[in-house]
Design an enzyme around this catalytic site. Structure first.
Site, PDB file in Angstrom:
ATOM      1  N   ASP A   1      21.570  92.501 -30.296  1.00 27.53           N
ATOM      2  CA  ASP A   1      22.970  92.627 -29.886  1.00 27.53           C
ATOM      3  C   ASP A   1      23.271  91.641 -28.769  1.00 27.53           C
ATOM      4  O   ASP A   1      23.726  90.547 -29.037  1.00 27.53           O
ATOM      5  CB  ASP A   1      23.373  94.071 -29.592  1.00 27.53           C
ATOM      6  CG  ASP A   1      22.359  94.826 -28.747  1.00 27.53           C
ATOM      7  OD1 ASP A   1      21.702  94.234 -27.878  1.00 27.53           O
ATOM      8  OD2 ASP A   1      22.241  96.033 -28.959  1.00 27.53           O
TER       9      ASP A   1
ATOM     10  N   LYS B   1      24.464  91.705 -34.209  1.00 27.15           N
ATOM     11  CA  LYS B   1      25.842  91.944 -33.765  1.00 27.15           C
ATOM     12  C   LYS B   1      26.348  90.651 -33.134  1.00 27.15           C
ATOM     13  O   LYS B   1      26.246  90.456 -31.925  1.00 27.15           O
ATOM     14  CB  LYS B   1      25.885  93.080 -32.740  1.00 27.15           C
ATOM     15  CG  LYS B   1      25.542  94.446 -33.302  1.00 27.15           C
ATOM     16  CD  LYS B   1      25.700  95.510 -32.222  1.00 27.15           C
ATOM     17  CE  LYS B   1      25.451  96.895 -32.745  1.00 27.15           C
ATOM     18  NZ  LYS B   1      25.623  97.908 -31.680  1.00 27.15           N
TER      19      LYS B   1
ATOM     20  N   PHE C   1      27.867 101.610 -32.546  1.00 29.31           N
ATOM     21  CA  PHE C   1      26.629 102.244 -32.114  1.00 29.31           C
ATOM     22  C   PHE C   1      26.015 102.903 -33.336  1.00 29.31           C
ATOM     23  O   PHE C   1      26.632 103.772 -33.950  1.00 29.31           O
ATOM     24  CB  PHE C   1      26.892 103.270 -31.007  1.00 29.31           C
ATOM     25  CG  PHE C   1      25.626 103.876 -30.469  1.00 29.31           C
ATOM     26  CD1 PHE C   1      24.687 103.094 -29.821  1.00 29.31           C
ATOM     27  CD2 PHE C   1      25.377 105.229 -30.633  1.00 29.31           C
ATOM     28  CE1 PHE C   1      23.514 103.655 -29.324  1.00 29.31           C
ATOM     29  CE2 PHE C   1      24.209 105.799 -30.137  1.00 29.31           C
ATOM     30  CZ  PHE C   1      23.282 105.008 -29.481  1.00 29.31           C
TER      31      PHE C   1
ATOM     32  N   ASP D   1      17.486 104.553 -32.654  1.00 31.89           N
ATOM     33  CA  ASP D   1      17.617 105.895 -32.090  1.00 31.89           C
ATOM     34  C   ASP D   1      18.743 106.024 -31.076  1.00 31.89           C
ATOM     35  O   ASP D   1      19.293 105.027 -30.613  1.00 31.89           O
ATOM     36  CB  ASP D   1      16.307 106.306 -31.423  1.00 31.89           C
ATOM     37  CG  ASP D   1      16.091 105.597 -30.094  1.00 31.89           C
ATOM     38  OD1 ASP D   1      15.901 106.280 -29.078  1.00 31.89           O
ATOM     39  OD2 ASP D   1      16.106 104.344 -30.054  1.00 31.89           O
TER      40      ASP D   1
END
Length: 179
Positions: free
Chosen positions: A108, A136, A157, A164
């Site tokens: 990300d 991302k 998210f 997780d």
């Protein structure tokens, strides 16, 4: 059967990507790796904890001789990232002159991957590439040479398939996004 939603801690998640969609993306990444490393014996370095499912499924599709190693990257202090890799834990293989492919679940901001690339490059591999299941692009804060991307996704998210939320959700075969 995929649940229509899951609850983890205080958050609700809805289905986002199916196991079949993930498998298709992984097969495409594996096909590119098999082509690009034909005649080579790459070392795949899976970054734990999140990449364990991706690494396992990807490596089942790799048809060339290869080695596999697992590392953990220490970059967190408390619950937030320091943005700096403090230590690479578990890497015992010699990288000099080797073709190394880092296997990551998600990139990300790119903080950890940038530091990991810099750290491993110091060990003078013949080549150093990244294969990530998720990227991302709108979150990236660095120009990163990410050659193998399973899926580019928006800044949602997500959990499941190794990812997780405070320790929960890694075990789901599908990916869910927060609602």
């Amino acid at each position: 059967m995929t649940p229509d939603h899951i609850s983890l801690h205080n958050k609700q998640f809805e289905p986002y990507l199916s196991a079949a969609q993930l498998a298709s993306a992984i097969q495409q990444v594996a096909a590119r790796l098999n082509h690009d490393y034909h005649g080579q014996t790459p070392l795949f370095v899976a970054v734990l904890n999140g990449s364990f499912m991706f690494a396992a499924d990807l490596l089942k599709e790799i048809t060339l001789p290869c080695e596999v190693s697992f590392i953990r990257v220490a970059s967190y202090q408390g619950t937030s990232s320091t943005g700096e890799v403090k230590e690479v834990l578990g890497l015992t293989e010699e990288l000099a002159g080797r073709h190394v492919v880092i296997l990551e679940d998600i990139v990300d901001t790119g903080h950890t991957m940038r530091m990991l690339l810099d750290t491993l490059a110091e060990k003078q591999p013949a080549s150093l590439e990244v294969a990530t299941l998720f990227l991302k692009p709108e979150c990236l804060q660095y120009e990163l040479p990410i050659r193998y991307v399973g899926l580019s996704i928006p800044n949602d998210f997500i959990v499941g398939y190794g990812l997780d939320y405070d320790g929960l959700g890694r075990n789901y075969p599908d990916v869910y996004k927060a609602v």
